[in-house]
Motif scaffolding. Structure first.
Motif, PDB file in Angstrom:
ATOM      1  N   LYS A  64     -16.883   5.720  87.380  1.00  0.00           N
ATOM      2  CA  LYS A  64     -17.846   5.412  86.328  1.00  0.00           C
ATOM      3  C   LYS A  64     -18.996   4.593  86.914  1.00  0.00           C
ATOM      4  O   LYS A  64     -18.792   3.753  87.786  1.00  0.00           O
ATOM      5  N   LEU A  69     -16.701  12.221  90.823  1.00  0.00           N
ATOM      6  CA  LEU A  69     -15.336  12.658  91.088  1.00  0.00           C
ATOM      7  C   LEU A  69     -15.146  12.975  92.567  1.00  0.00           C
ATOM      8  O   LEU A  69     -16.110  13.303  93.266  1.00  0.00           O
ATOM      9  N   PHE A  97     -14.152   3.285  90.516  1.00  0.00           N
ATOM     10  CA  PHE A  97     -13.125   4.289  90.287  1.00  0.00           C
ATOM     11  C   PHE A  97     -11.954   3.670  89.526  1.00  0.00           C
ATOM     12  O   PHE A  97     -11.551   2.531  89.790  1.00  0.00           O
ATOM     13  N   GLU A 103     -19.899  11.079  85.365  1.00  0.00           N
ATOM     14  CA  GLU A 103     -18.890  10.491  86.234  1.00  0.00           C
ATOM     15  C   GLU A 103     -18.953  11.091  87.635  1.00  0.00           C
ATOM     16  O   GLU A 103     -19.408  12.221  87.834  1.00  0.00           O
ATOM     17  N   SER A 155      -7.206   6.952  87.595  1.00  0.00           N
ATOM     18  CA  SER A 155      -7.161   8.416  87.648  1.00  0.00           C
ATOM     19  C   SER A 155      -8.187   8.990  88.612  1.00  0.00           C
ATOM     20  O   SER A 155      -8.448  10.190  88.599  1.00  0.00           O
ATOM     21  N   ASN A 156      -8.816   8.106  89.423  1.00  0.00           N
ATOM     22  CA  ASN A 156      -9.785   8.509  90.445  1.00  0.00           C
ATOM     23  C   ASN A 156     -11.084   9.060  89.866  1.00  0.00           C
ATOM     24  O   ASN A 156     -11.765   9.870  90.496  1.00  0.00           O
ATOM     25  N   LYS A 157     -11.429   8.637  88.659  1.00  0.00           N
ATOM     26  CA  LYS A 157     -12.712   8.995  88.073  1.00  0.00           C
ATOM     27  C   LYS A 157     -13.681   7.818  88.256  1.00  0.00           C
ATOM     28  O   LYS A 157     -13.358   6.686  87.905  1.00  0.00           O
TER      29      LYS A 157
END
Length: 600
Positions: free
Chosen positions: A249, A261, A242, A259, A245-247
């Motif tokens: 990968k 989330l 993460f 991704e 931005s809390n995404k």
């Protein structure tokens, strides 16, 4: 379990729980350690990556069967499709199974790290970054504290810089931890203790309970502390990272438009989602807080829903799939027997069954698939003392939609491991492994043989792994003159022998994977009955370097990857194909370019 016919048939198997430890003192500030971070990395990152074999290229009576023997690791993977149901707008449901010999452990390797004295290295409120690294000079783990930061994004950027750029030649940064706090401590020394984790079930058993090495071909999230490993349902697994931005990968995945989330918008009626994986086609796969699969939705709103029931395994409850409703309303129900501990189980030749029933509300017609498990008794030892026994299941038979049976038999091998020694000759901990010996299909049988090798387990430890050394097929025959012998396999077809050089973890030349240079070479060579050799070579970055086909008459085709894409680690940009026949030589060059999201 039927008698094994090769090198493992005399193995005495036990689950060994030996507690061992050693004290390691730090000579300087750079050898200080955040013990909880080290324990978290070994248990949550290193061990699952080894078992799942992450960070490498993912590669008629059995029309739904696919077999792969990984040229990088020697791992056997079987993919078997039991049912395919066409769905609405292409949202189909496939019910399949995967066997993976590297995931066939009974139980889970775990490490406990305890500490000695500690000291303060930072004071003040902020986002503290601690970096775990491998010290090349001392061959030990250590922690580096670059500072603390006012905002989370700055902290992530600093940590990301160290892991991506590796700015210090004497260190290999492995992982980072970011916490908001007012003071930072590190320990002056640490003790590594090896033991079997109290949860004595492997991840695949917790999730599906099919038997050693088997899992359903559905995506899931393996959550190990703060680490998340995404299983894609085809046999590949990826570490999820993460960003600020809390995404999330997928590490070393071949695309940038997929991704994971944080999400709480979906419910299956039992649980609200915690995560959602969004793929390149905007299909969304929802997972619960424990990683279970809740549902799949395509961009048109069509849905496949999964619900679960708790199942008791070795004293703990885990959610397993109980029902699937596909995109056109068909019901796929899972019914579980729980008779593995029945005292008459072996005497009465019982099986513990998972029965899958397919139906639709508009018709009374039903179809069934049955997974039948048998059991083996394993002993539990602690410090050399027998403290108990328990039964562990293995997948024995699958009865398909048409009533045909496929049978499976296994070598029950033992695997030793230690977190504090590269030499496995003493009182290590250990577990059992279900290595597939043969799969008997309705008209033919496939056989497999293995060898045991040693691999790195973190920077200071090692474990035993198994590589396929041979596979071949036989045609099923019935002995009418002696019915007591029943069905047997005849002939030697599609035989392949395998040899290996180097090792995917760098053992024994390198102590930890992070210090393996790109110039390092490892791989395998296969030889078939016609004398065709296929030699596959990988470099130290685990990239495919060369595939060489050599016929018995000396003719040769060599494919060499000359360069890889800078953004996609395993996507080649230039490949040379050289054909050699006698003194003649032809070369063909192919170049590849990729879009920013990963498509060719």
């Amino acid at each position: 379990m039927r008698q094994a016919i090769s090198c493992f048939k005399n193995i005495v198997v036990a689950i060994l729980i030996f507690i061992i430890g050693s004290q390691v003192s730090a000579p300087s500030v750079h050898a200080q350690i955040d013990n909880k971070q080290l324990e978290k990395v070994l248990n949550g990152l290193v061990t699952p990556k080894l078992v799942n074999e992450s960070n490498k290229p993912n590669l008629a009576d059995r029309s739904g069967v696919s077999e792969t023997i990984d040229p990088a690791t020697g791992t056997l993977t079987l993919s078997e499709i039991d049912l395919t149901l066409p769905g609405k707008d292409g949202l189909d449901l496939t019910l399949g199974r995967l066997y993976n010999s590297s995931q066939a452990e009974v139980g889970t390797k775990r490490v406990t790290v305890t500490s000695g004295s500690s000291q303060t290295v930072g004071s003040g409120a902020g986002y503290y970054v601690t970096l775990l690294y491998w010290d090349i000079a001392t061959n030990k783990y250590a922690t580096y504290f670059p500072g603390y930061y006012a905002d989370q994004t700055s902290a992530y950027n600093v940590a990301d810089h160290y892991l991506k750029n590796q700015p210090d030649s004497g260190r290999r940064y492995i992982d980072y931890n970011i916490d908001y706090k007012t003071v930072q401590y590190v320990q002056n020394s640490y003790t590594t203790t090896t033991k079997i984790y109290p949860d004595e079930n492997s991840y695949s058993r917790q999730r599906y309970d099919l038997g050693g090495g088997w899992s359903m071909a559905f995506p899931s999230l393996q959550i190990e502390g703060s680490y998340i490993h995404y299983h894609d349902g085809t046999g590949a697994a990826y570490v999820v990272k993460f960003d600020a931005s809390n995404k999330g990968k997928l590490e070393d995945y071949g695309r940038t438009d997929v991704e994971l989330l944080r999400d709480s918008t979906y419910t299956n009626g039992q649980m609200t989602s915690t995560y959602v994986l969004v793929d390149q086609n905007k299909k969304k796969t929802y997972f619960g807080s424990d990683g279970r699969l809740l549902g799949i939705k395509d961009r048109f709103g069509n849905e496949i829903k999964f619900t679960h029931v708790n199942r008791l395994m070795n004293g703990k409850n885990y959610p397993v799939i109980s029902k699937i409703v596909d995109s056109i309303g068909r019901n796929i129900d899972f019914a579980y027997q729980s008779n593995l501990s029945d005292p008459n189980f072996d005497k009465q030749n019982m099986t513990e069954n998972i029965t899958i029933t397919v139906s639709h509300p508009s018709t009374t017609e039903k179809k069934t698939i049955t997974y039948a498990k048998k059991r083996e008794e394993v002993s539990i030892f602690e410090n050399g003392t027998l403290i108990g026994k328990r039964y562990e299941p293995y997948l024995y038979r699958v009865t398909d939609l048409n009533g045909y049976n496929t049978y499976y038999n296994y070598y029950l091998a033992s695997e030793k491991f230690s977190a504090i020694s590269k030499s496995l000759g003493g009182s290590e901990a250990g577990t059992a492994v279900y290595l597939l010996q043969y799969a008997m299909y309705p008209h033919s049988t496939s056989f497999y043989e293995y060898q045991v090798i040693t691999r790195n387990w973190g920077g200071e430890g090692a474990y035993q792994a198994f590589q396929v050394t041979s596979r071949f097929d036989g045609l099923n025959r019935y002995n009418y003159d002696d019915p007591s012998k029943g069905i047997y396999a005849q002939g030697l077809y599609n035989k392949l022998d395998y040899t290996y050089f180097g090792d995917v973890t760098g053992y024994p030349t390198y102590k930890v994977e992070e210090v393996i240079p790109e110039s390092y070479r490892f791989g395998s060579e296969s030889l078939n009955q016609d004398g065709l050799k296929i030699r596959t070579t990988f470099n130290g970055k685990k990239q495919l370097l060369m595939t060489e086909h050599t016929a018995s008459n000396g003719e040769k085709i060599t494919e060499t990857v000359q360069s890889y894409d800078t953004a996609f680690k395993y996507k080649p940009t230039k490949v040379e194909t050289k054909t050699t026949s006698g003194t003649r030589e032809n070369k063909l060059y192919q170049t590849y370019k990729y879009y920013s999201w990963g498509d060719l």
